[in-house]
Design an enzyme around this catalytic site. Sequence first.
Site, mmCIF file in Angstrom:
data_model
loop_
_atom_site.group_PDB
_atom_site.id
_atom_site.type_symbol
_atom_site.label_atom_id
_atom_site.label_comp_id
_atom_site.label_asym_id
_atom_site.label_seq_id
_atom_site.Cartn_x
_atom_site.Cartn_y
_atom_site.Cartn_z
ATOM 1 N N GLU A 172 9.434 -14.398 -20.474
ATOM 2 C CA GLU A 172 9.067 -12.668 -19.766
ATOM 3 C C GLU A 172 7.557 -12.456 -20.655
ATOM 4 O OE1 GLU A 172 9.627 -10.593 -17.127
ATOM 5 O OE2 GLU A 172 9.583 -8.961 -17.885
ATOM 6 N N CYS A 224 0.268 -1.633 0.451
ATOM 7 C CA CYS A 224 -0.159 -0.124 0.342
ATOM 8 C C CYS A 224 0.771 1.222 0.071
ATOM 9 C CB CYS A 224 -1.069 -0.091 1.059
ATOM 10 S SG CYS A 224 -1.640 -0.919 1.244
ATOM 11 N N HIS A 251 6.194 -32.956 -25.728
ATOM 12 C CA HIS A 251 6.363 -34.430 -24.772
ATOM 13 C C HIS A 251 4.433 -33.653 -23.919
ATOM 14 C CE1 HIS A 251 9.586 -36.327 -25.939
ATOM 15 N NE2 HIS A 251 9.513 -34.799 -25.693
ATOM 16 N N LYS A 311 4.558 -10.347 -19.278
ATOM 17 C CA LYS A 311 4.252 -9.113 -19.397
ATOM 18 C C LYS A 311 3.290 -9.338 -20.234
ATOM 19 C CE LYS A 311 6.105 -7.449 -17.926
ATOM 20 N NZ LYS A 311 7.138 -7.221 -17.046
ATOM 21 N N GLU A 341 -0.298 -9.971 -17.236
ATOM 22 C CA GLU A 341 -0.080 -9.557 -16.396
ATOM 23 C C GLU A 341 -1.114 -7.847 -16.552
ATOM 24 O OE1 GLU A 341 2.746 -7.409 -14.173
ATOM 25 O OE2 GLU A 341 3.977 -7.726 -16.021
ATOM 26 N N ARG A 377 1.761 1.795 -6.112
ATOM 27 C CA ARG A 377 1.326 0.709 -4.949
ATOM 28 C C ARG A 377 0.143 -0.364 -4.365
ATOM 29 N NH1 ARG A 377 5.991 1.770 -2.036
ATOM 30 N NH2 ARG A 377 5.637 0.826 -0.225
ATOM 31 N N ASN A 393 0.650 0.402 5.769
ATOM 32 C CA ASN A 393 1.516 -1.069 4.666
ATOM 33 C C ASN A 393 2.237 -2.173 5.435
ATOM 34 O OD1 ASN A 393 2.408 -1.516 2.770
ATOM 35 N ND2 ASN A 393 4.163 -0.275 2.354
ATOM 36 N N GLY A 394 1.903 -3.107 4.822
ATOM 37 C CA GLY A 394 2.505 -3.474 5.700
ATOM 38 C C GLY A 394 0.970 -5.133 6.272
ATOM 39 N N LYS A 415 2.729 -2.438 -7.706
ATOM 40 C CA LYS A 415 4.277 -2.544 -8.215
ATOM 41 C C LYS A 415 5.180 -3.156 -7.255
ATOM 42 C CE LYS A 415 7.744 -0.936 -10.784
ATOM 43 N NZ LYS A 415 6.822 -1.723 -11.888
ATOM 44 N N TRP A 460 -3.465 -1.729 -1.595
ATOM 45 C CA TRP A 460 -3.631 -3.084 -1.943
ATOM 46 C C TRP A 460 -4.277 -4.443 -1.362
ATOM 47 C CZ3 TRP A 460 -0.021 -7.573 -2.413
ATOM 48 C CH2 TRP A 460 -0.800 -8.191 -2.695
HETATM 49 C C1 AGP Z 1 6.676 -7.651 -13.058
HETATM 50 O O1 AGP Z 1 6.265 -7.294 -14.486
HETATM 51 C C2 AGP Z 1 5.432 -7.312 -12.402
HETATM 52 N N1 AGP Z 1 5.259 -6.932 -11.697
HETATM 53 C C3 AGP Z 1 6.616 -8.536 -10.805
HETATM 54 O O2 AGP Z 1 6.659 -9.380 -11.327
HETATM 55 C C4 AGP Z 1 7.655 -7.591 -10.414
HETATM 56 O O3 AGP Z 1 8.751 -7.897 -11.095
HETATM 57 C C5 AGP Z 1 8.013 -8.510 -9.008
HETATM 58 O O4 AGP Z 1 6.938 -8.648 -8.020
HETATM 59 C C6 AGP Z 1 8.644 -8.147 -7.964
HETATM 60 O O5 AGP Z 1 9.284 -6.563 -8.001
HETATM 61 P P1 AGP Z 1 10.677 -6.113 -7.556
HETATM 62 O O6 AGP Z 1 11.704 -6.376 -9.363
HETATM 63 O O7 AGP Z 1 10.431 -5.455 -6.687
HETATM 64 O O8 AGP Z 1 11.330 -7.007 -6.537
#
Ligand code: AGP
Length: 620
Positions: A495, A2, A518, A499, A502, A27, A100-101, A615, A74
């Site tokens: 990757e 958050c 397989h 992308k 998400e 966040r 936050n936490g 994020k 969040w």
């Molecule tokens: C990547 O597009 C995502 N938002 C997510 O997988 C991110 O890479 C992951 O949460 C790791 O975050 P960080 O690099 O801040 O540790």
Amino acid sequence: MCGIVGYIGNHLAIPITLKCLAALEYRGYDSAGLAYLDSGNMGVVKRVGKLENLNNFLKNKIIPASCAIGHTRWATHGKATVENAHPHTDANSVLSVVHNGIIENYDSIKKELKDKGIKFYSETDTEVFAKLLGYNLFSQNPDFDKYYAMHNSLHSTYKISKKHILKALNTTISQCNGTYAVAVLVKGYDDTIFFAKYKSPLILGKGQDENFLASDTPALLGVVSKFYSLKDGECGYIEKGKIVVCDENLKQTKPIFKKISVKPEQVMLGSFKHFMQKEIEQGAESVINTIDRIKKLGILERIPAQIFEKNFNLHITACGTALHAGMVAKYIIENQLRIPVFLDYASEFRYKEPLINAESICLFISQSGETADTLSCVELAKQKGATTIAFTNVPASRMESMVDYVIPTSAGPEIAVASTKAYLAQLGALYSLVDYIAKIRHITVNFNIDNVRLAALSNAKFNYDETLNEIVELIKNEESIYFVGRGLDYILAMEAALKLKEVSYIHCEALPAGELKHGSLALIKRDCVVIAILTQDDLVEKMLNNIHEINSRGAKVILFSPYADLEKFVSAHVLTPQVDNMLEPFAVMKPLQILAYKTALARNLDPDKPRNLAKSVTVE
Ligand code: AGP
């Protein structure tokens, strides 16, 4: 994770708090709320959904408060409802808390407080913290209820001292297990915001007759120029012209404020429509800035060469996209340096009794430097005596303060939840490390670190829009999309799949092309979409066989590749720049990132704030 903010000064607190919150919305955006103190009264306003809902509710209201705290959520405990939105209050609404936490033992505390007759309105751990703080604030007093009622009235003769409030805050913290960054308003204290921090980020911003607190520096840009990153266990309060920081024993400390290096324009959209679009375009400069800064500041040379001279076992741990960068590093290190690399998702590493010891070198990759899963792995590696090295992008992050060595990436603030430029910057830093180890161990690698710059810039003359717009029309309504590749290309496919999934919410899966037959080939039916990545010279023939396998099932293959003569075998071909084979990740990833961005737009989705995500995930 958050975002929390706090403002106290001579201006109207609510517009400033909302502005600071807007810079932290990446966040979390399940709900937003704020609390304010005005002439001894405390107001709490919260709305479900994005910050604009709170803005719209408050925009025509002039509330003459000069002290406020705000929160963008969040959801961790409890659904995204207005009851669960922060701020949360104590039993008599004498104080409000944004957090936050995660309070891991919230359930047992909640039971104890309920046994004392305290009622709850939400499912959150934060409300438990607020109720416990309220209880600790007043329970020392024998005539608790009268005292409580007395404090509630403006004419209370029992003025609770700030020291007493800090003590109650400290007591509350000691009773909670977990992670927190909290800001607290106490009725009757219109001139003070209390705070405490443990494992979740919290920074203080020092202004002219005004002070701020926030989860991250973007909230402070354009309002203050100096910040202090609170250490774990620190608590205190801010007033208009005063900042008090104490250690866990409530002994006052002297915080050293640093200049904020981030410029306001770095966290603004400028001429772009979305941060994801802007940050994809910044990919090349992020790589170059990273490599140049590592070289110019001698970052790698700060790591004693003997660490890499002797035999060591190497572990790479991260989450999400950061782990995908680690996979590229594993591939390059094993392929070029012939050193075995253990690689784990951080959330798995912790629970597998990893084979780490004093001979281990543990690399941690994290854009935010605040990802709880990865931070826990750093703690474990340090307990085992391993050498810890972190690749982080956000200055003064918690991970930076924990490891032995930091290799910073210089992508600048990355606001979009989907990581793009930071991923490429991580690759730049990782290739720099491989180059450094190769020199120490007198190994000749088959890439030149100076050519990474060329590879990163190789897309400059390529305009993918027309081709990608056609491909977006082909894929935007698909339910599932498969990505295939071999070797390094399979890692890039993972990757690219993350992308796209998400930001578009289309189910995407990456498969080793050679593995299709397989089992997964059973999923490939007429007209389904398979995106193939082919950049490795020695794999062209084998990949072509796989493409024929897929074509023969009537599927549509979309190829991302620098080999122009392959388009006759596929439904669509995105011709990418031809660069050194080992440096292909710096060339081929950009069009794949743009494809994800464009597909999100085609599906009327917000590419910067995908549902359910945040994020940086500061909870495990
Ligand atoms: C990547 O597009 C995502 N938002 C997510 O997988 C991110 O890479 C992951 O949460 C790791 O975050 P960080 O690099 O801040 O540790």
